[in-house]
Design a protein around this motif. Structure first.
Motif, PDB file in Angstrom:
ATOM      1  N   GLU A   8       0.831  -1.208   0.000  1.00  0.00           N
ATOM      2  CA  GLU A   8       0.000   0.000   0.000  1.00  0.00           C
ATOM      3  C   GLU A   8       0.868   1.262   0.000  1.00  0.00           C
ATOM      4  OE1 GLU A   8      -3.195   2.340   2.876  1.00  0.00           O
ATOM      5  OE2 GLU A   8      -2.330   0.452   3.540  1.00  0.00           O
ATOM      6  N   LEU A   9       1.895   1.285   0.841  1.00  0.00           N
ATOM      7  CA  LEU A   9       2.781   2.455   0.903  1.00  0.00           C
ATOM      8  C   LEU A   9       3.552   2.628  -0.405  1.00  0.00           C
ATOM      9  CD1 LEU A   9       4.108   2.163   4.561  1.00  0.00           C
ATOM     10  CD2 LEU A   9       2.385   3.752   3.674  1.00  0.00           C
ATOM     11  N   GLU A  10       3.999   1.526  -0.989  1.00  0.00           N
ATOM     12  CA  GLU A  10       4.704   1.602  -2.271  1.00  0.00           C
ATOM     13  C   GLU A  10       3.799   2.180  -3.356  1.00  0.00           C
ATOM     14  OE1 GLU A  10       5.942  -2.440  -2.770  1.00  0.00           O
ATOM     15  OE2 GLU A  10       7.823  -2.111  -1.675  1.00  0.00           O
ATOM     16  N   GLN A  11       2.546   1.765  -3.358  1.00  0.00           N
ATOM     17  CA  GLN A  11       1.592   2.279  -4.350  1.00  0.00           C
ATOM     18  C   GLN A  11       1.336   3.769  -4.136  1.00  0.00           C
ATOM     19  OE1 GLN A  11      -1.709  -0.402  -3.826  1.00  0.00           O
ATOM     20  NE2 GLN A  11      -0.850  -1.927  -5.213  1.00  0.00           N
ATOM     21  N   LEU A  12       1.229   4.176  -2.883  1.00  0.00           N
ATOM     22  CA  LEU A  12       1.033   5.604  -2.606  1.00  0.00           C
ATOM     23  C   LEU A  12       2.234   6.418  -3.085  1.00  0.00           C
ATOM     24  CD1 LEU A  12      -0.591   5.496   0.944  1.00  0.00           C
ATOM     25  CD2 LEU A  12      -1.687   6.218  -1.190  1.00  0.00           C
ATOM     26  N   VAL A  16       2.334   9.403  -5.728  1.00  0.00           N
ATOM     27  CA  VAL A  16       2.903  10.711  -5.383  1.00  0.00           C
ATOM     28  C   VAL A  16       3.915  11.119  -6.452  1.00  0.00           C
ATOM     29  CG1 VAL A  16       4.352  11.952  -3.725  1.00  0.00           C
ATOM     30  CG2 VAL A  16       2.471  10.522  -2.899  1.00  0.00           C
ATOM     31  N   ALA A  17       4.685  10.165  -6.931  1.00  0.00           N
ATOM     32  CA  ALA A  17       5.678  10.447  -7.973  1.00  0.00           C
ATOM     33  C   ALA A  17       5.037  10.992  -9.244  1.00  0.00           C
ATOM     34  CB  ALA A  17       6.477   9.181  -8.288  1.00  0.00           C
ATOM     35  N   MET A  18       3.766  10.672  -9.441  1.00  0.00           N
ATOM     36  CA  MET A  18       3.040  11.173 -10.613  1.00  0.00           C
ATOM     37  C   MET A  18       2.294  12.463 -10.303  1.00  0.00           C
ATOM     38  SD  MET A  18       1.638   7.657 -12.370  1.00  0.00           S
ATOM     39  CE  MET A  18       0.920   6.980 -10.877  1.00  0.00           C
ATOM     40  N   GLY A  19       2.509  13.021  -9.105  1.00  0.00           N
ATOM     41  CA  GLY A  19       1.896  14.290  -8.753  1.00  0.00           C
ATOM     42  C   GLY A  19       0.513  14.182  -8.151  1.00  0.00           C
ATOM     43  N   ASP A  20       0.139  13.015  -7.666  1.00  0.00           N
ATOM     44  CA  ASP A  20      -1.190  12.780  -7.106  1.00  0.00           C
ATOM     45  C   ASP A  20      -1.260  13.322  -5.672  1.00  0.00           C
ATOM     46  OD1 ASP A  20      -3.495  11.693  -5.911  1.00  0.00           O
ATOM     47  OD2 ASP A  20      -3.346   9.833  -7.054  1.00  0.00           O
ATOM     48  N   ARG A  21      -1.932  14.445  -5.506  1.00  0.00           N
ATOM     49  CA  ARG A  21      -2.035  15.084  -4.181  1.00  0.00           C
ATOM     50  C   ARG A  21      -2.878  14.267  -3.204  1.00  0.00           C
ATOM     51  NH1 ARG A  21      -0.363  20.624  -4.054  1.00  0.00           N
ATOM     52  NH2 ARG A  21       0.267  21.267  -6.134  1.00  0.00           N
ATOM     53  N   THR A  22      -3.867  13.560  -3.708  1.00  0.00           N
ATOM     54  CA  THR A  22      -4.683  12.705  -2.848  1.00  0.00           C
ATOM     55  C   THR A  22      -3.829  11.586  -2.257  1.00  0.00           C
ATOM     56  OG1 THR A  22      -6.648  13.210  -4.153  1.00  0.00           O
ATOM     57  CG2 THR A  22      -6.747  11.251  -2.760  1.00  0.00           C
ATOM     58  N   ALA A  23      -2.958  11.016  -3.087  1.00  0.00           N
ATOM     59  CA  ALA A  23      -2.050   9.973  -2.602  1.00  0.00           C
ATOM     60  C   ALA A  23      -1.069  10.545  -1.585  1.00  0.00           C
ATOM     61  CB  ALA A  23      -1.290   9.353  -3.769  1.00  0.00           C
ATOM     62  N   ALA A  30      -0.919   8.139   6.702  1.00  0.00           N
ATOM     63  CA  ALA A  30      -0.488   6.789   7.062  1.00  0.00           C
ATOM     64  C   ALA A  30       0.861   6.750   7.782  1.00  0.00           C
ATOM     65  CB  ALA A  30      -0.409   5.928   5.805  1.00  0.00           C
ATOM     66  N   THR A  31       1.676   7.784   7.617  1.00  0.00           N
ATOM     67  CA  THR A  31       3.051   7.696   8.119  1.00  0.00           C
ATOM     68  C   THR A  31       3.472   8.814   9.067  1.00  0.00           C
ATOM     69  OG1 THR A  31       3.901   8.881   6.171  1.00  0.00           O
ATOM     70  CG2 THR A  31       3.841   6.468   6.047  1.00  0.00           C
ATOM     71  N   SER A  32       2.768   9.910   9.100  1.00  0.00           N
ATOM     72  CA  SER A  32       3.272  11.085   9.826  1.00  0.00           C
ATOM     73  C   SER A  32       3.363  10.898  11.335  1.00  0.00           C
ATOM     74  CB  SER A  32       2.434  12.321   9.501  1.00  0.00           C
ATOM     75  OG  SER A  32       1.099  12.134   9.921  1.00  0.00           O
TER      76      SER A  32
END
Length: 65
Positions: A8-12, A16-23, A30-32
Motif C-alpha cells: 500500500e505504501l509503495e503504491q502511494l 505521489v511520484a506522478m503528482g497525485d495530491r490525494t495519494a 499513514a506515516t506522519s
C-alpha cells in the motif's frame, strides 16, 4: 509491517511520484504520526521535530519521482 501494508505504501509513493495530491495526503496520514515520533525521539525538541517532519514531506513531494 505486513506485506499488504508495504505494498500500500509503495503504491502511494508511486502515485505521489506522478503528482497525485490525494495519494500524498494518504501517505502523510499513514506515516506522519510514526515519523513524528521518530523525529521527536532523535531531536528531543518538539518544534524542531515538527519542522523536520515538514521538511521530510516537502522532500518526498519534490523527489518522489
Amino acid at each position: 509491517m505486513t506485506q499488504a501494508r508495504l505494498t500500500e505504501l509503495e503504491q502511494l509513493i508511486s502515485r505521489v511520484a506522478m503528482g497525485d495530491r490525494t495519494a500524498f495526503d494518504a501517505l502523510y496520514d499513514a506515516t506522519s504520526a510514526k515519523l513524528h515520533a521518530v523525529c521527536l525521539s532523535v531531536l528531543k525538541d518538539r518544534p524542531e521535530a515538527e519542522e523536520t517532519l515538514q521538511e521530510v514531506y516537502i522532500r518526498v513531494w519534490q523527489s518522489a519521482a
